[in-house]
Design an enzyme around this catalytic site. Structure first.
Site, PDB file in Angstrom:
ATOM      1  N   CYS A  47       0.842  -1.208   0.000  1.00  0.00           N
ATOM      2  CA  CYS A  47       0.000   0.000   0.000  1.00  0.00           C
ATOM      3  C   CYS A  47       0.875   1.255   0.000  1.00  0.00           C
ATOM      4  CB  CYS A  47      -0.925   0.013   1.218  1.00  0.00           C
ATOM      5  SG  CYS A  47      -2.098  -1.350   1.240  1.00  0.00           S
ATOM      6  N   ASP A 140     -19.896  14.704 -13.742  1.00  0.00           N
ATOM      7  CA  ASP A 140     -21.323  14.516 -13.433  1.00  0.00           C
ATOM      8  C   ASP A 140     -21.522  13.600 -12.223  1.00  0.00           C
ATOM      9  OD1 ASP A 140     -20.516  12.118 -14.511  1.00  0.00           O
ATOM     10  OD2 ASP A 140     -21.967  12.079 -16.151  1.00  0.00           O
TER      11      ASP A 140
END
Ligand code: BEZ
Length: 199
Positions: A47, A140
């Site tokens: 990570c 959007d």
């Protein structure tokens, strides 16, 4: 479960605590594109490489009007401490400041609302952790792309940047990008466009 969101679904307008304060996801995105990706655990080696790479991509994503935001299962306090490791991994000053936010998940609410939990991957207490999910949202707020990786596979951020370029291109022009397309290669006219118009 990870993958609940379907293409063209609107992002849930989650309220989240992050390393740079509280956000409402829609307000945070504003009129930008967004890459929201999750990691299973703070301070873990794989990570750390991914978030280090994300920090390096920040100028490129800003140029393309893309906001990147990470989510990992631990608390904001842990994320801030982990940010020091990420900066050190990148050869930078080990400060808490990264060029993107990390969403805190102490109570797992944001991860549940966003469908990012992997029920098969558990922590020491038997609680599910987040999968390695990539969501790309358009201005959007609708889902344009999702990719789901197992915890043991680091993502290819060159590919994530490539698909952002493809998505932005096809949002602007009625074209498609063929196999292995790279920025600058030829594009294809959509098969639904009549030949006269295509010319
Ligand atoms: C890692 O980040 O190193 C890691 C996290 C979960 C599973 C495997 C590796």
């Amino acid at each position: 479960m990870a993958g609940d969101l379907l293409l063209r679904d609107k992002a849930p307008n989650v309220e989240a605590n992050t390393t740079v304060g509280c956000i409402r996801f829609h307000d945070y995105l504003g009129d930008s594109w967004g890459i929201l990706f999750s990691d299973p655990r703070d301070f873990t080696p794989l990570c750390t490489t991914e978030l280090g790479r994300t920090a390096k991509l920040a100028p490129e994503s800003a140029k393309r009007n893309v906001k990147m935001i990470a989510l990992s299962i631990d608390s904001v306090e842990d994320h801030l401490a982990w940010s020091k490791d990420i900066n050190a991994y990148n050869g930078e000053e080990p400060t808490e400041k990264l060029p993107f936010r990390i969403i805190g998940n102490k109570n797992r609410d944001p991860a549940i609302q966003l469908g990012m939990l992997d029920p098969a991957e558990k922590d020491k207490k038997g609680m599910p952790v987040t999968a390695r999910v990539v969501f790309i949202f358009g201005p959007d707020k609708k889902l344009k792309l999702s990719i789901l990786y197992p915890a043991t596979t680091g993502r290819n951020f060159d590919e994530i940047l490539r698909v952002i370029i493809c998505l932005q291109l096809t949002a602007e022009k009625r074209v498609a990008t063929p196999v292995d397309w790279k920025n600058g290669d030829s594009v294809m006219v959509l098969p639904t466009i009549p030949e006269e118009e295509a010319k």
